[in-house]
Write a protein that holds these residues in place. Structure first.
Motif, short mmCIF file in Angstrom:
data_model
loop_
_atom_site.label_atom_id
_atom_site.label_comp_id
_atom_site.label_asym_id
_atom_site.label_seq_id
_atom_site.Cartn_x
_atom_site.Cartn_y
_atom_site.Cartn_z
N PRO A 78 -7.05 68.08 76.75
CA PRO A 78 -6.12 69.07 76.19
C PRO A 78 -6.65 69.80 74.96
O PRO A 78 -5.92 70.57 74.36
CB PRO A 78 -4.91 68.21 75.82
N LEU A 79 -7.88 69.57 74.56
CA LEU A 79 -8.39 70.18 73.35
C LEU A 79 -8.34 71.70 73.43
O LEU A 79 -8.58 72.29 74.48
CB LEU A 79 -9.82 69.73 73.07
N ALA A 80 -8.05 72.33 72.31
CA ALA A 80 -7.94 73.78 72.26
C ALA A 80 -8.67 74.30 71.03
O ALA A 80 -8.71 73.63 70.00
CB ALA A 80 -6.47 74.20 72.20
N LEU A 81 -9.24 75.48 71.14
CA LEU A 81 -9.92 76.12 70.02
C LEU A 81 -9.05 77.24 69.47
O LEU A 81 -8.18 77.77 70.16
CB LEU A 81 -11.27 76.68 70.46
N GLN A 82 -9.32 77.60 68.20
CA GLN A 82 -8.59 78.67 67.56
C GLN A 82 -9.55 79.78 67.15
O GLN A 82 -10.75 79.56 67.02
CB GLN A 82 -7.84 78.15 66.33
N VAL A 83 -8.99 80.95 66.93
CA VAL A 83 -9.78 82.10 66.48
C VAL A 83 -10.01 81.98 64.98
O VAL A 83 -9.08 81.70 64.22
CB VAL A 83 -9.04 83.41 66.79
N GLY A 84 -11.25 82.17 64.55
CA GLY A 84 -11.53 82.25 63.12
C GLY A 84 -11.27 83.66 62.64
O GLY A 84 -11.86 84.61 63.15
N TYR A 85 -10.38 83.82 61.67
CA TYR A 85 -9.99 85.16 61.23
C TYR A 85 -9.70 85.13 59.74
O TYR A 85 -8.91 84.31 59.26
CB TYR A 85 -8.76 85.62 61.99
N GLN A 380 -1.59 81.70 66.09
CA GLN A 380 -1.93 81.84 64.67
C GLN A 380 -1.44 83.20 64.19
O GLN A 380 -1.38 84.15 64.96
CB GLN A 380 -3.45 81.80 64.47
N VAL A 381 -1.13 83.27 62.91
CA VAL A 381 -0.73 84.53 62.29
C VAL A 381 -1.53 84.73 61.01
O VAL A 381 -1.68 83.81 60.21
CB VAL A 381 0.78 84.55 61.97
N GLN A 382 -2.09 85.93 60.87
CA GLN A 382 -2.71 86.36 59.63
C GLN A 382 -2.15 87.74 59.29
O GLN A 382 -2.40 88.71 60.01
CB GLN A 382 -4.24 86.44 59.77
N GLY A 383 -1.36 87.81 58.23
CA GLY A 383 -0.75 89.09 57.87
C GLY A 383 0.16 89.59 58.97
O GLY A 383 1.10 88.91 59.39
N ASN A 384 -0.12 90.79 59.48
CA ASN A 384 0.71 91.36 60.55
C ASN A 384 0.08 91.19 61.92
O ASN A 384 0.45 91.88 62.86
CB ASN A 384 0.98 92.84 60.28
N ARG A 385 -0.88 90.25 62.03
CA ARG A 385 -1.56 90.03 63.31
C ARG A 385 -1.27 88.64 63.88
O ARG A 385 -1.24 87.64 63.16
CB ARG A 385 -3.07 90.22 63.16
N LEU A 386 -1.06 88.63 65.19
CA LEU A 386 -0.84 87.39 65.94
C LEU A 386 -2.05 87.14 66.83
O LEU A 386 -2.51 88.06 67.50
CB LEU A 386 0.42 87.51 66.80
N MET A 387 -2.55 85.90 66.84
CA MET A 387 -3.75 85.56 67.60
C MET A 387 -3.51 84.36 68.50
O MET A 387 -2.74 83.47 68.17
CB MET A 387 -4.90 85.24 66.64
N SER A 388 -4.21 84.37 69.64
CA SER A 388 -4.15 83.23 70.55
C SER A 388 -5.50 83.08 71.25
O SER A 388 -6.25 84.04 71.38
CB SER A 388 -3.05 83.41 71.60
N GLN A 389 -5.78 81.85 71.68
CA GLN A 389 -6.91 81.60 72.57
C GLN A 389 -6.42 80.66 73.66
O GLN A 389 -5.98 79.55 73.39
CB GLN A 389 -8.10 80.98 71.82
#
Length: 402
Positions: A78-85, A380-389
């Protein structure tokens, strides 16, 4: 929800967790955890069908997407990676070991192959222009986030399954053998280690380290505890139990805290697999409330609420001071939900089909949706951006619509 688990054994006084795939255990892990009865029920439920939104609103617009692939990724893991931002620097990683950097518009700047499966990352520190990833063999690697040049590597005693915390010239990591590590950001050399207890059986996964305050890291562990340690030297400040397992078997007594705790407005919130959600006033160190809900995902907060996604697919909003239930939605039941996040004035939650659902925090109704490809495991959220992988390797970035 199906998760693999890991048993442990003693060797030279060190406890090492290894992943096993057991049909009986996987069946138990797929079961629903219901209400105050936190026992594991041998019932597997089909995901509910989505209901069309009557009057959808436009919340998110696409910015950038790319497919990093999922080669070497086991469907049973089930391991998952995230976006570096960070500050417009974007770094993505594949499970197979491919690392790539992009600018804020999505143009690829560089790509490298780390020659091992990546299990933890990506963390980008904009100030030092450093990207940190970890591999299955326990190697921690640092790269220049703008050029892809490798700066250093450090071998740990075990693999790391989550992104690192970079703060005050330290790279803080939570390893799979129960050790917490503090490395030098400049050289990768080990500065401190902190040992935690490792249960006989736990969910495969761990919570990413986060900041309690400017000098203290907060780390959640598989034995259901939170540990506060100084980032510069690893000195323990305090430890508190969150998860308390109950049952006749070791599987039923698992109490992992795999969702990263949330620290906001001098309050801390954490949730465990065994079914306890805790709110603490950090000024007084007093517990504000303890609620019965089980999850492996981090919580989200806004000014009035703390929001959770449960193991059975409920999305629940609580009053952040009293713990009173404000609303609960079963519209996404058994859809293997991600952690909830706040994006603008909305709550975003992803699911097993790559759909991101936007909730109105006032009443818990779904008001908008956007789609990626493949099962989503975190947002993930950074400012007004939403990210997924996604599990299939699809990276998607959206931003709030104007």
């Amino acid at each position: 929800m199906t998760q693999s688990i890991r048993p442990s054994k003693m060797s030279k006084a060190n406890t090492i967790k290894k992943t096993v795939v057991s049909v009986a255990v996987l069946a138990a892990m797929s079961a629903a955890v219901v209400g105050c009865d936190r026992g594991i029920k041998p019932v597997v439920n089909d995901p509910v069908d989505l209901v069309q939104i009557a009057d959808p609103v436009s919340v998110l617009q696409p910015v950038f997407s790319t497919d990093v692939g999922n080669k070497s990724a086991s469907k049973k893991d089930p391991l998952a990676l995230q976006v570096g931002y960070a500050d417009g620097q974007i770094v993505t990683a594949s499970r197979g070991g491919d690392l790539a950097g992009y600018d804020n518009t999505g143009e690829r700047l560089w790509a490298v192959d780390v020659d091992d499966q990546i299990t933890g990352g990506v963390t980008v520190d904009a100030l030092s222009q450093t990207a940190i990833v970890s591999t299955r063999e326990g190697l921690v690697l640092a790269f220049d986030s703008l050029t892809g040049e490798k700066r250093w590597q450090q071998q740990l005693s075990s693999s790391v399954l989550t992104p690192a915390l970079v703060h005050n010239n330290r790279v803080v990591l939570s390893a799979n053998d129960g050790f917490l590590h503090g490395l030098s950001l400049q050289t990768g050399q080990s500065v401190w280690q902190f040992a935690t207890q490792v249960p006989a059986i736990s969910v495969r996964g761990s919570a990413a380290p986060t900041l309690l305050d400017n000098t203290t890291a907060l780390l959640a562990t598989a034995d259901g505890r939170l540990h506060a340690v100084t980032t510069d030297s690893g000195l323990p400040q305090w430890s508190r139990r969150v998860g308390v397992g109950a049952g006749s078997s070791e599987v039923e007594r698992m109490s992992d805290v795999d969702g990263t705790p949330v620290v906001d407005q001098n309050q801390m919130f954490a949730i465990s697999y065994s079914g306890q959600m805790l709110g603490i006033d950090l000024a007084t160190r007093q517990v504000m409330f303890v609620n019965d809900i089980a999850s492996l995902k981090a919580l989200a907060v806004n000014d009035q609420q703390v929001i959770a996604t449960s193991l059975d697919g409920s999305v629940v909003a609580y009053d952040r001071n009293s713990g009173e239930t404000l609303w609960e939605s079963d519209d996404l039941a058994y859809r293997h939900l991600t952690n909830p996040v706040m994006i603008g004035n909305y709550i975003a939650v992803g699911d097993l089909d790559g759909v991101v659902h936007l909730f109105d925090p006032a009443n818990g109704s779904i008001v908008s949706r956007v789609e990626s490809k493949g099962a989503l495991t975190n947002l993930q959220v950074q400012g007004n951006r939403l990210m997924s992988q996604s599990a299939s390797g699809q990276v998607s970035i959206w931003q709030l619509a104007l």
